[in-house]
Design a protein around this motif. Structure first.
Motif, PDB file in Angstrom:
ATOM      1  N   TRP A 207     -10.299 -17.233 -34.291  1.00 44.10           N
ATOM      2  CA  TRP A 207      -9.043 -16.482 -34.198  1.00 44.10           C
ATOM      3  C   TRP A 207      -9.247 -15.082 -33.640  1.00 44.10           C
ATOM      4  O   TRP A 207      -8.443 -14.590 -32.855  1.00 44.10           O
ATOM      5  CB  TRP A 207      -8.384 -16.413 -35.568  1.00 44.10           C
ATOM      6  CG  TRP A 207      -7.007 -15.831 -35.544  1.00 44.10           C
ATOM      7  CD1 TRP A 207      -6.639 -14.541 -35.803  1.00 44.10           C
ATOM      8  CD2 TRP A 207      -5.793 -16.529 -35.228  1.00 44.10           C
ATOM      9  NE1 TRP A 207      -5.284 -14.391 -35.690  1.00 44.10           N
ATOM     10  CE2 TRP A 207      -4.726 -15.593 -35.329  1.00 44.10           C
ATOM     11  CE3 TRP A 207      -5.493 -17.844 -34.872  1.00 44.10           C
ATOM     12  CZ2 TRP A 207      -3.409 -15.946 -35.090  1.00 44.10           C
ATOM     13  CZ3 TRP A 207      -4.175 -18.189 -34.635  1.00 44.10           C
ATOM     14  CH2 TRP A 207      -3.156 -17.253 -34.738  1.00 44.10           C
ATOM     15  N   ASN A 208     -10.326 -14.433 -34.056  1.00 41.11           N
ATOM     16  CA  ASN A 208     -10.580 -13.066 -33.599  1.00 41.11           C
ATOM     17  C   ASN A 208     -10.923 -13.028 -32.107  1.00 41.11           C
ATOM     18  O   ASN A 208     -10.744 -12.013 -31.441  1.00 41.11           O
ATOM     19  CB  ASN A 208     -11.722 -12.435 -34.408  1.00 41.11           C
ATOM     20  CG  ASN A 208     -11.672 -10.923 -34.359  1.00 41.11           C
ATOM     21  OD1 ASN A 208     -10.602 -10.321 -34.413  1.00 41.11           O
ATOM     22  ND2 ASN A 208     -12.833 -10.294 -34.232  1.00 41.11           N
ATOM     23  N   THR A 209     -11.433 -14.171 -31.592  1.00 38.42           N
ATOM     24  CA  THR A 209     -11.742 -14.270 -30.161  1.00 38.42           C
ATOM     25  C   THR A 209     -10.486 -14.581 -29.360  1.00 38.42           C
ATOM     26  O   THR A 209     -10.195 -13.949 -28.346  1.00 38.42           O
ATOM     27  CB  THR A 209     -12.786 -15.379 -29.912  1.00 38.42           C
ATOM     28  OG1 THR A 209     -13.961 -15.091 -30.674  1.00 38.42           O
ATOM     29  CG2 THR A 209     -13.145 -15.472 -28.441  1.00 38.42           C
ATOM     30  N   SER A 210      -9.740 -15.573 -29.836  1.00 39.18           N
ATOM     31  CA  SER A 210      -8.495 -15.957 -29.175  1.00 39.18           C
ATOM     32  C   SER A 210      -7.646 -16.757 -30.148  1.00 39.18           C
ATOM     33  O   SER A 210      -8.163 -17.568 -30.915  1.00 39.18           O
ATOM     34  CB  SER A 210      -8.779 -16.792 -27.929  1.00 39.18           C
ATOM     35  OG  SER A 210      -7.570 -17.264 -27.350  1.00 39.18           O
ATOM     36  N   ASP A 211      -6.337 -16.513 -30.127  1.00 34.18           N
ATOM     37  CA  ASP A 211      -5.434 -17.264 -30.997  1.00 34.18           C
ATOM     38  C   ASP A 211      -4.763 -18.423 -30.264  1.00 34.18           C
ATOM     39  O   ASP A 211      -3.804 -19.008 -30.755  1.00 34.18           O
ATOM     40  CB  ASP A 211      -4.367 -16.341 -31.595  1.00 34.18           C
ATOM     41  CG  ASP A 211      -3.558 -15.619 -30.510  1.00 34.18           C
ATOM     42  OD1 ASP A 211      -3.650 -15.997 -29.343  1.00 34.18           O
ATOM     43  OD2 ASP A 211      -2.835 -14.666 -30.856  1.00 34.18           O
ATOM     44  N   VAL A 212      -5.293 -18.779 -29.099  1.00 31.83           N
ATOM     45  CA  VAL A 212      -4.674 -19.808 -28.281  1.00 31.83           C
ATOM     46  C   VAL A 212      -5.027 -21.225 -28.732  1.00 31.83           C
ATOM     47  O   VAL A 212      -4.318 -22.177 -28.422  1.00 31.83           O
ATOM     48  CB  VAL A 212      -5.059 -19.633 -26.789  1.00 31.83           C
ATOM     49  CG1 VAL A 212      -6.513 -20.044 -26.559  1.00 31.83           C
ATOM     50  CG2 VAL A 212      -4.133 -20.435 -25.888  1.00 31.83           C
ATOM     51  N   SER A 238       4.796 -17.159 -31.671  1.00 33.61           N
ATOM     52  CA  SER A 238       4.164 -16.169 -30.794  1.00 33.61           C
ATOM     53  C   SER A 238       5.141 -15.528 -29.821  1.00 33.61           C
ATOM     54  O   SER A 238       4.956 -14.391 -29.399  1.00 33.61           O
ATOM     55  CB  SER A 238       3.011 -16.823 -30.019  1.00 33.61           C
ATOM     56  OG  SER A 238       1.984 -17.219 -30.906  1.00 33.61           O
ATOM     57  N   HIS A 247      -3.594  -8.645 -35.852  1.00 36.64           N
ATOM     58  CA  HIS A 247      -4.087  -9.949 -35.404  1.00 36.64           C
ATOM     59  C   HIS A 247      -4.230 -10.929 -36.568  1.00 36.64           C
ATOM     60  O   HIS A 247      -3.766 -12.071 -36.503  1.00 36.64           O
ATOM     61  CB  HIS A 247      -5.434  -9.756 -34.706  1.00 36.64           C
ATOM     62  CG  HIS A 247      -5.832 -10.904 -33.834  1.00 36.64           C
ATOM     63  ND1 HIS A 247      -5.078 -11.328 -32.759  1.00 36.64           N
ATOM     64  CD2 HIS A 247      -6.913 -11.732 -33.882  1.00 36.64           C
ATOM     65  CE1 HIS A 247      -5.676 -12.359 -32.175  1.00 36.64           C
ATOM     66  NE2 HIS A 247      -6.777 -12.620 -32.843  1.00 36.64           N
ATOM     67  N   GLY A 261      -0.924 -20.135 -34.345  1.00 39.08           N
ATOM     68  CA  GLY A 261      -1.035 -20.123 -32.889  1.00 39.08           C
ATOM     69  C   GLY A 261       0.141 -20.735 -32.175  1.00 39.08           C
ATOM     70  O   GLY A 261       0.160 -20.783 -30.939  1.00 39.08           O
TER      71      GLY A 261
END
Length: 293
Positions: A207-212, A238, A247, A261
């Motif tokens: 999640w901290n890298t990407s929430d996609v 979103s 975040h 997400g």
């Protein structure tokens, strides 16, 4: 085609699988919605009293009108949708395991007709499971959530339609997944392990890298069909999420809707449809060539 569909229904009804799987569907749909409805309704009561009410009003939140009923329904039907996915695994993998696939293919004009009849039959089964799951989740929600916090008429219908759509798609996903692996036990273990554990861990860890990832992976998009409607009602999908939300707070908010997400319900449906078609067509193609002797 009508006779092939009738034969498929007779085949599924002659086995115990369909009603055995109803048991976990009933338990999960009702009790997950019951528990989540109780928790969210009590939380809404808390923020509607004392100092918490003052803070909530300053934030523009009316605790008396929070649509927490949608959160209750989303959690019940989302966890329970594993049941039709498992049921779908038995559609082809089960027939290969029991050696009845030979009769199925030899009594149909061709394999395309046989597989089409099976697809239509399991679409109807998925819809029936969806209706049952939604009905139980709705009952639990009405019992635990205050009337002012229940969904509106339009939201009830949207949640019902989204549930049926999600259950039809996960049933077809299960058919394709089982057909590709062609092993019942392996397919069921991998399906449950991935949907309940693996992907959820991946989404949180990354999640901290990407929430996609929650918006593109199978479990997240399947959950996002109904969860996206709940998220939109709260403005925490979103697209509508207010600016300035941290975040990790975003993860917590969207987890409350059962769809971390999620972009929107219709986007989730389209992405999961793509996953479903990939596995279903892969299973279809492999069964056009697979030896049945």
């Amino acid at each position: 085609m009508g006779r092939l569909i009738k034969a498929e229904f007779r085949k599924t009804l002659s086995l115990n699988t369909w009603w055995i799987l109803v048991i976990p569907l009933v338990l999960v749909s009702f009790w997950m919605s019951f528990a989540w409805g109780k928790i969210t309704n009590d939380f809404a009561d808390w923020i509607g009293s004392g100092t918490a009410r003052i803070i909530a009003e300053q934030a523009g939140v009316s605790a008396d009108a929070l649509p927490v009923g949608l959160l209750s329904i989303a959690h019940g039907v989302n966890i329970a949708q594993l049941v039709p996915a498992i049921f779908g695994v038995f559609a082809l993998a089960g027939e290969y395991n029991s050696k009845t696939i030979t009769t199925t293919f030899l009594t149909a004009p061709n394999r395309v007709s046989a597989l089409t009849a099976k697809m239509i039959t399991y679409i109807l089964w998925g819809a029936l499971y969806g209706l049952l799951s939604f009905g139980l989740a709705a009952l639990a929600t009405v019992i635990t959530v205050d009337s002012d916090r229940l969904p509106t008429g339009g939201q009830w219908m949207a949640a019902l339609g989204a549930t049926i759509l999600a259950y039809v798609l996960v049933t077809l996903f299960g058919i394709g997944f089982g057909a590709v692996l062609n092993k019942i036990v392996l397919a069921v273990i991998l399906l449950i392990g991935y949907f309940l554990i693996v992907e959820n861990v991946l989404v949180v860890v990354l999640w901290n890298t990407s929430d996609v990832f929650g918006a593109i992976l199978p479990n997240g998009t399947a959950n996002g069909i109904v969860g996206g409607i709940a998220a939109k009602a709260f403005g925490i999908d979103s697209i509508n999420l207010p600016g300035g939300v941290e975040h990790w707070d975003k993860l917590g908010l969207q987890l409350s809707a059962g769809a971390p997400g999620v972009i929107s319900w219709w986007a989730a449906a389209l992405v999961f449809l793509a996953w479903t078609m990939a596995f279903f067509l892969g299973g279809w193609a492999s069964n056009q060539r697979r030896d049945i002797t």
